[in-house]
Design a protein around this motif. Structure first.
Motif, mmCIF file in Angstrom:
data_model
loop_
_atom_site.group_PDB
_atom_site.id
_atom_site.type_symbol
_atom_site.label_atom_id
_atom_site.label_comp_id
_atom_site.label_asym_id
_atom_site.label_seq_id
_atom_site.Cartn_x
_atom_site.Cartn_y
_atom_site.Cartn_z
ATOM 1 N N LYS A 138 0.839 -1.195 0.000
ATOM 2 C CA LYS A 138 0.000 0.000 0.000
ATOM 3 C C LYS A 138 0.873 1.242 0.000
ATOM 4 N N ARG A 139 0.448 2.232 -0.759
ATOM 5 C CA ARG A 139 1.172 3.497 -0.799
ATOM 6 C C ARG A 139 0.799 4.343 0.411
ATOM 7 N N LYS A 140 1.788 5.012 0.953
ATOM 8 C CA LYS A 140 1.560 5.920 2.062
ATOM 9 C C LYS A 140 0.971 7.222 1.515
ATOM 10 N N ILE A 141 -0.117 7.669 2.098
ATOM 11 C CA ILE A 141 -0.764 8.905 1.658
ATOM 12 C C ILE A 141 -0.136 10.069 2.429
ATOM 13 N N PRO A 142 0.447 11.052 1.708
ATOM 14 C CA PRO A 142 1.056 12.182 2.408
ATOM 15 C C PRO A 142 -0.009 13.041 3.091
ATOM 16 N N MET A 143 0.211 13.339 4.360
ATOM 17 C CA MET A 143 -0.720 14.148 5.139
ATOM 18 C C MET A 143 -0.101 15.517 5.389
ATOM 19 N N ARG A 144 -0.941 16.538 5.387
ATOM 20 C CA ARG A 144 -0.509 17.898 5.686
ATOM 21 C C ARG A 144 -1.521 18.528 6.633
#
Length: 91
Positions: free
Chosen positions: A3-9
């Motif tokens: 699974k790809r890590k979803i970038p959080m901001r």
């Protein structure tokens, strides 16, 4: 498959962590120019804001973008952000 890590901001107005694609990035480049970055890839210091007018008004009223980018934000940038938010809310 991995699974790809979803970038959080974090939104500068409401301080909520959200996926990067759900936020608008405002960038200050080395020359001190302020731009709205819809691609999320421009060079420079960035600050993120949610795609809703309430967060935008909060950021403008409390000068959150000014504090995050350490520069005065012209009204044209707030107008461009508002137009972008309205465009995304229609879709």
């Amino acid at each position: 498959m991995k699974k790809r890590k979803i970038p959080m901001r974090k939104c500068v107005a409401c301080h909520e962590n959200k996926p990067k694609k759900e936020l608008i990035r405002v960038v200050k480049d080395k020359g001190g120019n302020i731009e709205v970055d819809l691609t999320g890839k421009m060079n420079g210091r960035g600050a993120y804001i949610c795609l809703n007018e309430e967060c935008l008004m909060n950021a403008k009223r409390n000068q959150k973008l000014k504090k995050a980018l350490d520069i005065d934000i012209p009204d044209e940038i707030y107008d461009k952000l508002k137009d972008t938010i309205l465009k995304f809310s229609k879709e």
